[in-house]
Design an enzyme around this catalytic site. Structure first.
Site, PDB file in Angstrom:
ATOM      1  N   ASP A 206       0.811  -1.220   0.000  1.00  0.00           N
ATOM      2  CA  ASP A 206       0.000   0.000   0.000  1.00  0.00           C
ATOM      3  C   ASP A 206       0.849   1.277   0.000  1.00  0.00           C
ATOM      4  OD1 ASP A 206      -2.171  -1.794   0.357  1.00  0.00           O
ATOM      5  OD2 ASP A 206      -1.895  -1.720   2.525  1.00  0.00           O
TER       6      ASP A 206
ATOM      7  N   GLU B  33     -11.496   0.721  -3.494  1.00  0.00           N
ATOM      8  CA  GLU B  33     -10.809   1.170  -2.273  1.00  0.00           C
ATOM      9  C   GLU B  33      -9.542   1.920  -2.657  1.00  0.00           C
ATOM     10  OE1 GLU B  33     -10.203  -2.532  -0.278  1.00  0.00           O
ATOM     11  OE2 GLU B  33      -8.549  -3.141  -1.579  1.00  0.00           O
TER      12      GLU B  33
END
Length: 549
Positions: free
Chosen positions: A54, A222
């Site tokens: 991420d 997301e």
């Protein structure tokens, strides 16, 4: 005759001088060549190997800063710095206050998720999710190396994966995802936006859903990031979940609040169409950065596969160039797929000093690459006489609390980890040694006990004693060697006399599975009294992590 002798001597001497001069010139040229920096045309991908999922990136002047998820590792939220998008150094952590968050009871897949790093008007902003332990919060700093503020919790911010966008008028907007609504299709998530008042430190004004993904059946929208590029707004997001179907999609709008229209080239980045045997999988969760010369690059996560389809390192940070075609992003233009090499970004080459392979524990503090699992309530290690001492405590690697365990990230599929330890006990519950750890339900330990050394494997929560080696000496050298999908464990009194402990093992215990999901693998040292109180300690003289070719 005498003149002939003198002439011959002069010729002979002249030849010796010439040879000497030639030798000196050769030495000088070799030294100069060795001193010159060789700048490569291509670089390795991923750019942050091992446990670095991420990624989020921002640039300030000629400096680039990168942060990744850290889950229950502490200190958390590692901050990296580079000036060329290639050579990176760890400069600090944003989450260092042990009172800020409580990770106890959290699984290894919970904790700090999907941070976003931004810079505006002299201040760095870092926003993230503490999944299972508080929700969404942001922190600020004047220096990305720290210190960072304590978390500012946003109680009225549902969902995960928050991001911040500063528009041209200076106003700040929060984007995130949510799923607390009646869905129309399976795994439907909404990407929403609301203004964040940084003075009041809360969300204000209208909250609006921007998109549910790029298509009418998009799953798990997301990780949104919003950008203003020329006269359009670009909304980048992850879709498909973080496994095989992971992808990056893009939408554009003429105004901040939309409507956002899916790009015609979606998904702009994925490998799901290449099949499950492709060596790089699960690309997604991208963030963009622009260089001073106007070039665009993306950082994103991906997984590298070894034999048997195993993923022992977890999700790593990759890089690629991005161009724009009719306002739509083209990832890795002309190539499309991501391999293990890419063209070096045309930035001034800025090497950084490499982390020492061996820790001799001569200082009074751990080097910054070391971490604990969850947050210790009390210190369990100290330094003395060039040794690191671990206190044996009741907490175990299996328990969802902080054990006496220190880990550093594994960066390669081929590496060795070695430590020298002194430890003795009369109790069968006391053990200390080496550990390769992914989660509380997935790890290997090579530990010394009362009269033996024991190799233990924990796979999907099932603990198995693989092998034992009789051992009555107080001191021992412990080593593990990883080669692709295999692990071999050793113990002995010297590096020249090591005995293999058990058969060659698989890395399956620390690879991706239904319990090893989001984080990555670490290697380090571990001591425990297995549920009972103890005053015993294990002494470590040194620890070496070495990557192999």
């Amino acid at each position: 005759m005498r003149n002939i002798i003198i002439t011959r001597s002069f010729i002979f001497l002249n030849r010796k001088i010439k040879r000497l001069l030639l030798l000196l010139v050769t030495i000088f040229l070799c030294a100069r060549m060795m001193g010159e920096t060789i700048i490569p045309d291509s670089i390795s991908n991923p750019i942050r190997t091992g446990f670095h999922p991420d990624p989020s990136i921002c640039r300030v002047g000629e400096d680039y800063y990168l942060v990744t998820s850290s889950f229950t590792w502490f200190p958390g939220l590692p901050i990296y710095h580079s000036r060329d998008l290639t050579n990176w150094s760890l400069i600090g952590h944003a989450l260092t206050n042990p009172k800020a968050i409580d990770f106890n009871g959290m699984t290894d897949n919970d904790g700090i998720w999907a941070p976003t790093l931004r810079y505006h008007n002299g201040t760095f902003y870092l926003i993230t999710t503490a999944h299972g332990c508080g929700g969404n919060f942001y922190m600020t700093a004047k220096n990305p190396a720290g210190p960072w503020s304590d978390p500012v919790w946003l109680k009225d911010a549902p969902g995960i994966d928050p991001s911040l966008f500063f528009d041209e008028d200076g106003r700040c907007y929060y984007t995130g995802n949510r799923w607390d609504f009646k869905s129309t299709w399976p795994a439907q998530c909404a990407v929403w936006m609301q203004e964040l008042d940084l003075q009041k430190r809360c969300l204000v004004g209208e909250r609006k859903t921007l998109a549910y993904g790029h298509a009418a059946n998009a799953k798990y929208a997301e990780g949104p990031h919003l950008y203003k590029i020329k006269d359009h707004y670009l909304l980048l997001m992850a879709e498909g979940g973080s496994d095989y179907n992971h992808a990056v999609t893009a939408l554009t709008a003429k105004s901040l609040w939309g409507p956002y229209v899916p790009c015609t080239v979606n998904p702009v980045l994925t490998h799901r169409h290449l099949g499950k045997d492709y060596p790089v999988q699960s690309l997604g969760h991208a963030d963009l950065v622009q260089t001073p010369t106007g070039d665009w690059y993306a950082v994103f996560l991906g997984k590298r596969i070894v034999e048997g389809g195993l993923v022992p390192l977890g999700r790593e940070t990759f890089l690629c160039e991005v161009s724009f075609q009719n306002g739509e992003p083209i990832f890795n233009p002309g190539i499309g797929v991501i391999g293990n090499r890419l063209k070096r970004p045309p930035l001034p080459w800025t090497p950084v000093s490499k982390t020492d392979k061996q820790n001799d524990f001569e200082s009074s503090a751990l080097s910054p690459e070391w971490a604990t699992m969850r947050i210790p309530e009390q210190p369990f290690h100290h330094f003395a006489d060039g040794n690191l001492f671990l206190s044996l405590r009741p907490e175990m690697a299996d328990s969802l609390v902080c054990p006496s365990m220190l880990l550093r990230r594994v960066h390669s599929h081929n590496f060795s980890a070695t430590t020298t330890m002194s430890f003795s006990t009369r109790r069968v519950n006391e053990w200390a040694g080496l550990v390769l750890y992914r989660t509380a339900k997935g790890y290997y330990s090579l530990l010394k006990g009362k009269n033996e050394i024991r190799l233990t494997k924990v796979l999907l929560g099932k603990k198995t004693i693989i092998a034992t080696l009789p051992w009555k000496e107080k001191s021992v050298i412990l080593r593990l060697v990883a080669k692709g999908a295999t692990l071999t464990f050793y113990a002995g009194l010297s590096n020249d006399m090591l005995y293999q402990v058990g058969e060659v093992q698989s890395v399956d215990a620390v690879s991706d599975n239904k319990v090893n999901r989001f984080n990555g693998t670490g290697v380090g040292i571990y001591a425990t009294s297995n549920g009972k109180q103890s005053i015993n300690k294990a002494s470590y003289q040194w620890f070496e992590y070495k990557e192999e070719n």
